[in-house]
Design a protein around this motif. Structure first.
Motif, PDB file in Angstrom:
ATOM      1  N   LEU A 208      43.202 -25.835 -25.222  1.00 31.19           N
ATOM      2  CA  LEU A 208      44.024 -26.776 -25.968  1.00 31.19           C
ATOM      3  C   LEU A 208      45.279 -26.080 -26.497  1.00 31.19           C
ATOM      4  CD1 LEU A 208      44.626 -29.463 -27.428  1.00 31.19           C
ATOM      5  CD2 LEU A 208      43.173 -28.617 -29.304  1.00 31.19           C
ATOM      6  N   ALA A 209      45.118 -24.893 -27.061  1.00 31.10           N
ATOM      7  CA  ALA A 209      46.272 -24.157 -27.584  1.00 31.10           C
ATOM      8  C   ALA A 209      47.283 -23.884 -26.472  1.00 31.10           C
ATOM      9  CB  ALA A 209      45.807 -22.845 -28.224  1.00 31.10           C
ATOM     10  N   GLU A 210      46.800 -23.467 -25.321  1.00 32.98           N
ATOM     11  CA  GLU A 210      47.702 -23.210 -24.189  1.00 32.98           C
ATOM     12  C   GLU A 210      48.401 -24.486 -23.741  1.00 32.98           C
ATOM     13  OE1 GLU A 210      45.171 -21.426 -21.262  1.00 32.98           O
ATOM     14  OE2 GLU A 210      44.963 -19.564 -22.400  1.00 32.98           O
ATOM     15  N   LYS A 211      47.669 -25.570 -23.671  1.00 34.98           N
ATOM     16  CA  LYS A 211      48.220 -26.861 -23.228  1.00 34.98           C
ATOM     17  C   LYS A 211      49.330 -27.331 -24.178  1.00 34.98           C
ATOM     18  CE  LYS A 211      47.427 -30.452 -20.417  1.00 34.98           C
ATOM     19  NZ  LYS A 211      47.666 -30.370 -18.997  1.00 34.98           N
ATOM     20  N   LEU A 212      49.111 -27.225 -25.474  1.00 28.17           N
ATOM     21  CA  LEU A 212      50.120 -27.622 -26.449  1.00 28.17           C
ATOM     22  C   LEU A 212      51.342 -26.716 -26.386  1.00 28.17           C
ATOM     23  CD1 LEU A 212      47.786 -28.446 -29.481  1.00 28.17           C
ATOM     24  CD2 LEU A 212      49.024 -30.090 -28.044  1.00 28.17           C
ATOM     25  N   ARG A 213      51.117 -25.431 -26.202  1.00 30.58           N
ATOM     26  CA  ARG A 213      52.245 -24.501 -26.080  1.00 30.58           C
ATOM     27  C   ARG A 213      53.087 -24.819 -24.848  1.00 30.58           C
ATOM     28  NH1 ARG A 213      50.552 -18.434 -26.800  1.00 30.58           N
ATOM     29  NH2 ARG A 213      52.820 -18.230 -26.754  1.00 30.58           N
ATOM     30  N   ARG A 214      52.440 -25.219 -23.764  1.00 33.70           N
ATOM     31  CA  ARG A 214      53.191 -25.590 -22.556  1.00 33.70           C
ATOM     32  C   ARG A 214      54.042 -26.826 -22.785  1.00 33.70           C
ATOM     33  NH1 ARG A 214      48.241 -24.507 -19.402  1.00 33.70           N
ATOM     34  NH2 ARG A 214      48.076 -26.746 -19.094  1.00 33.70           N
ATOM     35  N   ARG A 215      53.704 -27.621 -23.784  1.00 35.47           N
ATOM     36  CA  ARG A 215      54.503 -28.804 -24.130  1.00 35.47           C
ATOM     37  C   ARG A 215      55.587 -28.449 -25.151  1.00 35.47           C
ATOM     38  NH1 ARG A 215      52.865 -33.382 -21.822  1.00 35.47           N
ATOM     39  NH2 ARG A 215      54.122 -34.648 -23.217  1.00 35.47           N
ATOM     40  N   GLY A 216      55.748 -27.166 -25.441  1.00 37.18           N
ATOM     41  CA  GLY A 216      56.838 -26.709 -26.308  1.00 37.18           C
ATOM     42  C   GLY A 216      56.510 -26.636 -27.782  1.00 37.18           C
ATOM     43  N   MET A 217      55.251 -26.743 -28.143  1.00 39.11           N
ATOM     44  CA  MET A 217      54.869 -26.680 -29.552  1.00 39.11           C
ATOM     45  C   MET A 217      54.363 -25.291 -29.910  1.00 39.11           C
ATOM     46  SD  MET A 217      52.931 -30.284 -29.720  1.00 39.11           S
ATOM     47  CE  MET A 217      53.356 -31.053 -28.170  1.00 39.11           C
ATOM     48  N   ARG A 218      54.648 -24.908 -31.128  1.00 43.64           N
ATOM     49  CA  ARG A 218      54.083 -23.668 -31.657  1.00 43.64           C
ATOM     50  C   ARG A 218      52.656 -23.999 -32.097  1.00 43.64           C
ATOM     51  NH1 ARG A 218      55.304 -18.853 -33.561  1.00 43.64           N
ATOM     52  NH2 ARG A 218      54.213 -18.089 -35.394  1.00 43.64           N
ATOM     53  N   VAL A 219      51.700 -23.178 -31.679  1.00 39.94           N
ATOM     54  CA  VAL A 219      50.302 -23.406 -32.051  1.00 39.94           C
ATOM     55  C   VAL A 219      49.835 -22.238 -32.904  1.00 39.94           C
ATOM     56  CG1 VAL A 219      47.942 -23.723 -31.234  1.00 39.94           C
ATOM     57  CG2 VAL A 219      49.843 -24.733 -29.957  1.00 39.94           C
ATOM     58  N   GLU A 220      49.505 -22.564 -34.147  1.00 37.97           N
ATOM     59  CA  GLU A 220      48.980 -21.569 -35.067  1.00 37.97           C
ATOM     60  C   GLU A 220      47.492 -21.827 -35.245  1.00 37.97           C
ATOM     61  OE1 GLU A 220      53.131 -21.284 -37.631  1.00 37.97           O
ATOM     62  OE2 GLU A 220      51.369 -22.171 -38.566  1.00 37.97           O
ATOM     63  N   VAL A 221      46.726 -20.776 -35.247  1.00 37.46           N
ATOM     64  CA  VAL A 221      45.292 -20.884 -35.499  1.00 37.46           C
ATOM     65  C   VAL A 221      45.033 -20.302 -36.881  1.00 37.46           C
ATOM     66  CG1 VAL A 221      43.011 -20.084 -34.809  1.00 37.46           C
ATOM     67  CG2 VAL A 221      44.667 -20.771 -33.074  1.00 37.46           C
ATOM     68  N   ALA A 222      44.403 -21.108 -37.733  1.00 33.93           N
ATOM     69  CA  ALA A 222      44.082 -20.677 -39.089  1.00 33.93           C
ATOM     70  C   ALA A 222      42.572 -20.505 -39.182  1.00 33.93           C
ATOM     71  CB  ALA A 222      44.576 -21.707 -40.105  1.00 33.93           C
ATOM     72  N   SER A 223      42.167 -19.266 -39.438  1.00 30.11           N
ATOM     73  CA  SER A 223      40.746 -18.947 -39.493  1.00 30.11           C
ATOM     74  C   SER A 223      40.575 -17.629 -40.229  1.00 30.11           C
ATOM     75  CB  SER A 223      40.195 -18.826 -38.061  1.00 30.11           C
ATOM     76  OG  SER A 223      38.811 -18.573 -38.080  1.00 30.11           O
ATOM     77  N   VAL A 224      39.361 -17.265 -40.408  1.00 31.85           N
ATOM     78  CA  VAL A 224      39.040 -15.944 -40.942  1.00 31.85           C
ATOM     79  C   VAL A 224      38.897 -15.021 -39.735  1.00 31.85           C
ATOM     80  CG1 VAL A 224      37.345 -14.620 -42.248  1.00 31.85           C
ATOM     81  CG2 VAL A 224      37.920 -16.940 -42.958  1.00 31.85           C
ATOM     82  N   GLU A 225      39.584 -13.928 -39.765  1.00 33.54           N
ATOM     83  CA  GLU A 225      39.626 -13.009 -38.618  1.00 33.54           C
ATOM     84  C   GLU A 225      38.232 -12.704 -38.063  1.00 33.54           C
ATOM     85  OE1 GLU A 225      41.269 -10.683 -35.667  1.00 33.54           O
ATOM     86  OE2 GLU A 225      42.439 -11.795 -37.140  1.00 33.54           O
ATOM     87  N   GLN A 226      37.255 -12.542 -38.964  1.00 35.31           N
ATOM     88  CA  GLN A 226      35.911 -12.184 -38.527  1.00 35.31           C
ATOM     89  C   GLN A 226      35.222 -13.288 -37.726  1.00 35.31           C
ATOM     90  OE1 GLN A 226      37.240 -11.578 -41.463  1.00 35.31           O
ATOM     91  NE2 GLN A 226      36.571  -9.647 -42.303  1.00 35.31           N
ATOM     92  N   SER A 227      35.693 -14.531 -37.855  1.00 36.45           N
ATOM     93  CA  SER A 227      35.053 -15.621 -37.107  1.00 36.45           C
ATOM     94  C   SER A 227      35.984 -16.217 -36.049  1.00 36.45           C
ATOM     95  CB  SER A 227      34.576 -16.721 -38.073  1.00 36.45           C
ATOM     96  OG  SER A 227      35.669 -17.356 -38.670  1.00 36.45           O
TER      97      SER A 227
END
Length: 190
Positions: free
Chosen positions: A130-149
């Protein structure tokens, strides 16, 4: 003056809850939303959508279901858009496949709302494509999580990662009986 970047936030509630629980923290959805769509950082919130998988309406899941229904009511009452899906029993547990709903909504909302930034609040690597697909449409994709998970595939598929560990450190403890420790500088590998 620069224009605000329009931000769409999509949150996997179960994944985020488990990450907070790992550090004995209660989730503060308002703080998460304000942190990820901070207008002082030139970010304008389009919408924050929280995805919730409901346990099946069976006696053995009654308490868990009631808790999630209360959360859904609270989230809707507090201005969040909530999408929930009924689960199906699977052995002693259940599955909802809410990830599929979230991914489909992400594509649809991204096409319709034209965000500059899509924030995925999850660490689940199932969202890497999904992140790759959105980026290919020109959107910046940020993932917000705890690094350990945070899953490796999702981490490398995103434009950037927002480690929520310092924000989690500001949340209330989930269980006061457990001793408190700050998590901001904590590492599982020490």
């Amino acid at each position: 003056m620069t224009a605000n970047r329009r931000v769409l936030i999509l949150a996997d509630s179960d994944n985020t809850f488990l990450a907070a629980q790992t550090f004995n923290r209660k989730l503060d959805w308002h703080k998460i939303c304000n942190y990820l769509a901070d207008p002082n950082e030139g970010r304008e919130l389009i919408e924050m959508v929280i995805y919730v998988g409901l346990p099946p309406a069976r006696e053995r899941f009654e308490e868990q279901r009631k808790s999630k229904e209360q959360f859904i009511y609270w989230a809707k009452s507090n201005g969040f858009l909530v999408v929930h899906k009924e689960g199906k029993p699977k052995g002693d547990d259940y599955e909802t496949n809410i990830d599929i709903v979230m991914a489909m909504d992400a594509i649809e909302l991204a096409i319709e709302a034209h965000p500059d930034i899509v924030v995925l609040v999850t660490g689940d690597s199932d969202f890497a494509y999904l992140a790759e697909k959105l980026r290919r449409r020109g959107m910046r994709v940020e993932v917000a999580s705890v690094e350990q998970s945070l899953g490796h595939d999702l981490k490398i598929a995103a434009s950037s990662v927002i480690d929520l560990i310092e924000l989690f450190d500001t949340f209330e403890q989930h269980n006061e009986a457990h001793s408190y420790f700050p998590i901001g500088n904590y590492s599982f590998f020490d």
